[in-house]
Design an enzyme around this catalytic site. Sequence first.
Site, mmCIF file in Angstrom:
data_model
loop_
_atom_site.group_PDB
_atom_site.id
_atom_site.type_symbol
_atom_site.label_atom_id
_atom_site.label_comp_id
_atom_site.label_asym_id
_atom_site.label_seq_id
_atom_site.Cartn_x
_atom_site.Cartn_y
_atom_site.Cartn_z
ATOM 1 N N ASP A 195 53.888 14.767 23.673
ATOM 2 C CA ASP A 195 52.792 14.405 24.282
ATOM 3 C C ASP A 195 52.426 15.985 23.980
ATOM 4 O O ASP A 195 52.387 16.334 25.572
ATOM 5 C CB ASP A 195 52.312 13.505 25.433
ATOM 6 C CG ASP A 195 50.981 13.971 25.827
ATOM 7 O OD1 ASP A 195 50.311 14.393 25.438
ATOM 8 O OD2 ASP A 195 50.570 13.145 26.817
ATOM 9 N N TYR A 254 33.759 19.622 20.226
ATOM 10 C CA TYR A 254 35.084 19.937 19.720
ATOM 11 C C TYR A 254 34.624 21.166 18.982
ATOM 12 O O TYR A 254 35.598 22.062 18.046
ATOM 13 C CB TYR A 254 34.954 18.750 17.660
ATOM 14 C CG TYR A 254 36.072 18.946 17.397
ATOM 15 C CD1 TYR A 254 37.486 18.533 17.103
ATOM 16 C CD2 TYR A 254 35.577 19.089 16.190
ATOM 17 C CE1 TYR A 254 38.376 18.893 16.268
ATOM 18 C CE2 TYR A 254 36.175 19.665 15.189
ATOM 19 C CZ TYR A 254 37.771 19.256 14.643
ATOM 20 O OH TYR A 254 38.731 18.999 13.752
ATOM 21 N N GLY A 255 33.437 21.980 17.945
ATOM 22 C CA GLY A 255 33.082 22.490 17.862
ATOM 23 C C GLY A 255 33.515 23.780 18.207
ATOM 24 O O GLY A 255 34.131 25.189 17.892
#
Length: 263
Positions: free
Chosen positions: A70, A157-158
């Site tokens: 993870d 995200y961008g």
Amino acid sequence: MDNAPVDNAPVDNSRAPASLHGSTVVVTGGTRGVGAGIARAFAEAGARVLVCARRPPERPHPGVDFAPLDLRDPPAVRAFFAALPRLDVLVNNAGGTPYRRLADADAERHAKVVELNLITPLTASLAAHDHLRRSRGSIVMVGSVSGSRPSPGSAAYGAAKAGLANLAASMAVEWAPDIRVNTLVVGMVDTGRAHSHYGGPDGVTAVSRTVPLGRLALPADVGAAAVFLASDAAAYISGASLHVHGGGERPAFLDAATAFKES
């Protein structure tokens, strides 16, 4: 001129542009999609490849080993890299996001997207630093065109991918000359799920027409670019962003302005 080429400089013919034979490569999130394509490309270039993710791949690839990890657990990440006998290349590929408009979720939910796409590459890079310094290796960040243009529905995200490109450029300066760091700026990729994402075959065809090269990328296209950046063929490339987007996006005004329309 000080930077003029020297005609009688020795020629180094020892570099094999697409060969990473004997190198040890870690690809984060390399079990499916783009990550699997990257892992396969390195294996085909002769590298020993280890992919790490929370879940194993559905279809293992010859020459690619899997380790459960993870990447959002910093102590586990540090222990993973500390246990490696050697590392030559780290590909920070793990990431992604669901479609989610900003006002449809709270800040904590968006922060998880930033964590996965920006903080985990930093965590892995720091954990891998000593290995890569000893091997004079390289890091390849897997970025996105979303980091350089508006990304409605994936704004966090961008923003994370924009930060990743800056992180890589800064890292390339701080860790030079021992470690090279570069970013792949990836456009739309057909990972096998493009039909459901873009609305079936007709949707994929329509979206493909917006790409100058006329098609979506394949995971193998991204893998080939990653191998190049990690290889000796790119020995003098660091702090760079390599666009793997088929030429980008056709400007909308070209379709709106009558002067540019084809007869």
